[in-house]
Design an enzyme around this catalytic site. Structure first.
Site, short mmCIF file in Angstrom:
data_model
loop_
_atom_site.label_atom_id
_atom_site.label_comp_id
_atom_site.label_asym_id
_atom_site.label_seq_id
_atom_site.Cartn_x
_atom_site.Cartn_y
_atom_site.Cartn_z
N ASN A 169 0.78 -1.24 0.00
CA ASN A 169 0.00 0.00 0.00
C ASN A 169 0.82 1.30 0.00
O ASN A 169 0.42 2.27 -0.62
CB ASN A 169 -1.06 -0.01 1.10
CG ASN A 169 -0.51 -0.19 2.48
OD1 ASN A 169 0.64 -0.58 2.64
ND2 ASN A 169 -1.30 0.10 3.48
N GLU A 265 4.23 -4.74 12.01
CA GLU A 265 3.21 -3.70 11.81
C GLU A 265 2.12 -4.35 10.99
O GLU A 265 2.29 -4.59 9.79
CB GLU A 265 3.80 -2.51 11.02
CG GLU A 265 4.88 -1.73 11.73
CD GLU A 265 4.34 -0.76 12.76
OE1 GLU A 265 3.11 -0.57 12.84
OE2 GLU A 265 5.15 -0.19 13.50
N CYS A 299 -3.56 0.65 6.67
CA CYS A 299 -3.74 -0.03 7.95
C CYS A 299 -4.41 0.90 8.95
O CYS A 299 -5.15 0.46 9.82
CB CYS A 299 -2.39 -0.47 8.48
SG CYS A 299 -1.23 0.90 8.55
P1 NAP Z 1 0.67 -9.24 2.87
O1 NAP Z 1 -0.09 -10.02 1.89
O2 NAP Z 1 0.73 -9.74 4.25
O3 NAP Z 1 2.14 -9.06 2.25
C1 NAP Z 1 3.11 -8.29 2.90
C2 NAP Z 1 4.49 -8.79 2.52
O4 NAP Z 1 4.71 -10.09 3.06
C3 NAP Z 1 4.71 -8.92 1.01
O5 NAP Z 1 6.01 -8.52 0.68
C4 NAP Z 1 4.52 -10.41 0.81
O6 NAP Z 1 5.17 -10.90 -0.36
C5 NAP Z 1 5.21 -10.95 2.05
N1 NAP Z 1 4.90 -12.35 2.37
C6 NAP Z 1 3.83 -13.09 2.03
N2 NAP Z 1 3.95 -14.34 2.55
C7 NAP Z 1 5.12 -14.38 3.22
C8 NAP Z 1 5.81 -15.38 3.96
N3 NAP Z 1 5.34 -16.61 4.13
N4 NAP Z 1 7.01 -15.07 4.51
C9 NAP Z 1 7.53 -13.83 4.36
N5 NAP Z 1 6.92 -12.84 3.67
C10 NAP Z 1 5.73 -13.11 3.11
O7 NAP Z 1 0.09 -7.73 2.96
P2 NAP Z 1 -0.33 -6.75 1.78
O8 NAP Z 1 -1.61 -7.24 1.19
O9 NAP Z 1 0.81 -6.46 0.91
O10 NAP Z 1 -0.63 -5.41 2.62
C11 NAP Z 1 -1.85 -5.16 3.25
C12 NAP Z 1 -1.80 -5.48 4.73
O11 NAP Z 1 -0.72 -4.78 5.34
C13 NAP Z 1 -3.05 -5.02 5.46
O12 NAP Z 1 -3.44 -6.02 6.38
C14 NAP Z 1 -2.58 -3.77 6.20
O13 NAP Z 1 -3.32 -3.45 7.35
C15 NAP Z 1 -1.17 -4.11 6.52
N6 NAP Z 1 -0.39 -2.89 6.75
C16 NAP Z 1 -0.03 -2.59 8.03
C17 NAP Z 1 0.65 -1.40 8.28
C18 NAP Z 1 1.06 -1.02 9.68
O14 NAP Z 1 1.90 -0.15 9.81
N7 NAP Z 1 0.52 -1.63 10.71
C19 NAP Z 1 0.98 -0.55 7.22
C20 NAP Z 1 0.60 -0.91 5.93
C21 NAP Z 1 -0.08 -2.09 5.70
P3 NAP Z 1 4.32 -11.16 -1.69
O15 NAP Z 1 3.74 -9.84 -2.08
O16 NAP Z 1 5.34 -11.67 -2.62
O17 NAP Z 1 3.27 -12.16 -1.34
#
Ligand code: NAP
Length: 496
Positions: A169, A265, A299
């Site tokens: 995001n 996060e 988020c």
């Molecule tokens: P995501 O699907 O969890 O992916 C995040 C990262 O993790 C990507 O680089 C992804 O790689 C990687 N990943 C996936 N499976 C993994 C594994 N088994 N081991 C290590 N890494 C792995 O999240 P997203 O859809 O990109 O982002 C949205 C989420 O992020 C929402 O839930 C949002 O709330 C959260 N977020 C939180 C914050 C905060 O500061 N709290 C800020 C922004 C976003 P791939 O893309 O290659 O699968």
């Protein structure tokens, strides 16, 4: 003709750029030559290809980061500061290229994207200043009769190698919020960006290279998290994982990472409490900004608005007037505020939550339709806690209104969430503002403002299912260093 500084980082595939990875100081292809497509969510067209790293590629990156540790930790802080400053300057010099790429690979409206690039450069500048702020403390032993001859020097040392795994995001900014303080503290860094939009970070690796980051001190690896994620997360030579992403992946990482420092996060479900005595104009504008910016794919998005019944009708009326300003359309156009969602799965989830709420009696007052990946800004009134949208992360442009009898009911519902990232309250009653500030079970509570964490000036992070640890200027630095204690015994005693 000016030289294309990005030329070394890509070749061509099917007429589109094929980006390489930056491992061990070199721009390389994946060992198997396997690649994946990156597409534009606004029109579905492929814009580029990137490398699908293998375990062998990941192993090479970890070895290189390990070998570079000593050199980087011994580099003078003032020299690390120069590299970060130079990377910030280069980023700003090339900001238009970064803005174009982020819009194309993320579907993010131009105004939000420009803010992201600027905030990322500012964060690099702050971190370059922070290089000078790595200090510990001196503790005297003479508080105890048994330690009168001792004192300790408590210093902060780098951890080793920080693995930064980042979400789609805020693809540039979130990654830089990890990389910059980690590097400032003297850690080598491996970054694995989201596969939906990794190009801006590949380009940023070029900025670090040109800024003079020593070989292996910063590396960028691309490819599916499920493919190389477990290997990297598990690797004994990774000292810390700084992860931003979904709660489910975060929990998986926490389970398998072993004895490492982790910073997570994760997801959020930010409540906004709107009280009868609020400034209605501020409350409405801030609630819409909080709910709709980047189509709610944040988020910290406001995703449940708990409105006291005395002001609820006026609030809804104003929301319906104000939401007309949230124009949906081409993210490249200056006046567009709502662009597409990132992927089909995301839009299906948003619609599922909206339809579930309608099924259980919520009133759809605006929006609720979609075409392609564009979901209309939507207003749902009379949502109740039994509906899924009251609890699950929405990640879409939905203004979700829950009417409450009074302040205490609002606090109760706000705190019943599994998430605990952000909350806000709109009121002119200083006592209630203070009370909510103390009682809301979220990492950050904003008073009369929607959550916003652009520059990291204030510590940011979540409790409960929203994560572990805090990010921000100074706070990231503390998380990314370890305490090292040297105890001196005084043996010399002056003659009396
Ligand atoms: P995501 O699907 O969890 O992916 C995040 C990262 O993790 C990507 O680089 C992804 O790689 C990687 N990943 C996936 N499976 C993994 C594994 N088994 N081991 C290590 N890494 C792995 O999240 P997203 O859809 O990109 O982002 C949205 C989420 O992020 C929402 O839930 C949002 O709330 C959260 N977020 C939180 C914050 C905060 O500061 N709290 C800020 C922004 C976003 P791939 O893309 O290659 O699968």
């Amino acid at each position: 003709m000016t030289k294309d500084i990005f030329a070394p980082i890509k070749s061509k595939k099917k007429g589109k750029p094929l980006y390489k990875m930056f491992i061990d100081g070199q721009w390389i292809e994946a060992k198997t030559k396997e690649t994946f497509e990156v597409s534009n969510p606004a029109n579905g067209k492929t814009i580029a290809h990137a490398q699908t790293a293998t375990i062998d590629d990941a192993r090479k990156a970890v070895k290189s980061a390990f070998d570079a540790r000593k050199g980087l930790s011994e580099m003078y802080a003032v020299d690390r500061a120069k590299i970060l400053k130079k990377a910030a300057e280069l980023l700003m010099e090339h900001k238009d290229e970064f803005v174009d790429v982020i819009i194309a690979e993320s579907g993010k409206p131009v105004s939000v994207t420009e803010g992201e690039v600027k905030a990322a450069a500012e964060r690099l500048m702050y971190s370059s200043e922070e290089c000078k702020d790595i200090y510990g403390e001196e503790i005297r032993g003479d508080m105890s009769p048994h330690k009168t001859d001792k004192f300790a020097m408590v210093i902060r040392q780098p951890l080793g190698t920080v693995l930064a795994i980042t979400p789609f995001n805020y693809p540039l900014h979130i990654a830089i919020c990890k990389i910059a303080p980690a590097f400032a503290a003297g850690n080598t860094v491996i970054c694995k960006p989201a596969s939906k939009n990794p190009i801006c970070m590949i380009m940023f690796a070029r900025m670090m290279e040109l800024a003079g980051a020593p070989k292996g001190s910063f590396q960028l690896i691309t490819g599916g998290g499920s493919g190389i994620g477990d290997f990297l997360v598990n690797h004994p030579n990774i000292s810390m994982i700084s992860f931003t992403g979904s709660t489910s992946v975060g929990k998986h990482i926490a389970q398998i990472c072993g004895m490492k420092k982790i910073h997570l996060e994760l997801g959020g479900k930010a409540p906004a409490i709107v009280l009868n005595d609020c400034n209605l104009d501020i409350a409405v504008k801030e609630c819409l900004k909080g709910a709709l910016t980047f189509s709610g794919q944040r988020c910290d998005a406001i995703s449940r608005i708990l409105v006291e019944k005395g002001i609820a009708d006026d609030f809804v009326k104003s929301v319906l007037k104000e939401i007309k300003k949230w124009k949906m359309g081409d993210p490249k156009k200056k006046d567009t505020l709502i662009g597409p969602l990132i992927e089909k799965k995301a839009i299906e989830k948003v619609d599922e939550l909206v339809q579930d709420a309608i099924h259980w009696g919520a009133k759809l007052l605006s929006g609720g339709r979609y075409e392609g990946l564009f979901y209309e800004p939507t207003v749902l009134d009379r949502v109740t806690p039994k509906m899924r949208i009251a609890w699950e992360e929405t990640f879409g442009p939905v203004v979700t209104i829950i009417r409450v009898d009074n302040y205490e009911e609002a606090i109760k519902i706000a705190n019943e969430s599994d998430y605990g990232l952000d909350a806000c309250i709109f009121t002119t009653d200083i006592d209630k503002a203070m009370d909510a500030g103390m009682r809301l079970e979220d990492g950050t509570v904003s008073i009369n403002a929607s959550p916003s964490h652009g520059l990291g000036l204030f510590p940011f992070g979540g409790d409960k299912d929203s994560g572990i640890g805090r990010e921000g200027i100074r706070h990231s630095l503390l998380e990314m260093t370890k305490v090292h204690t040297v105890i001196f015994r005084k043996t010399y005693k002056p003659e009396k």
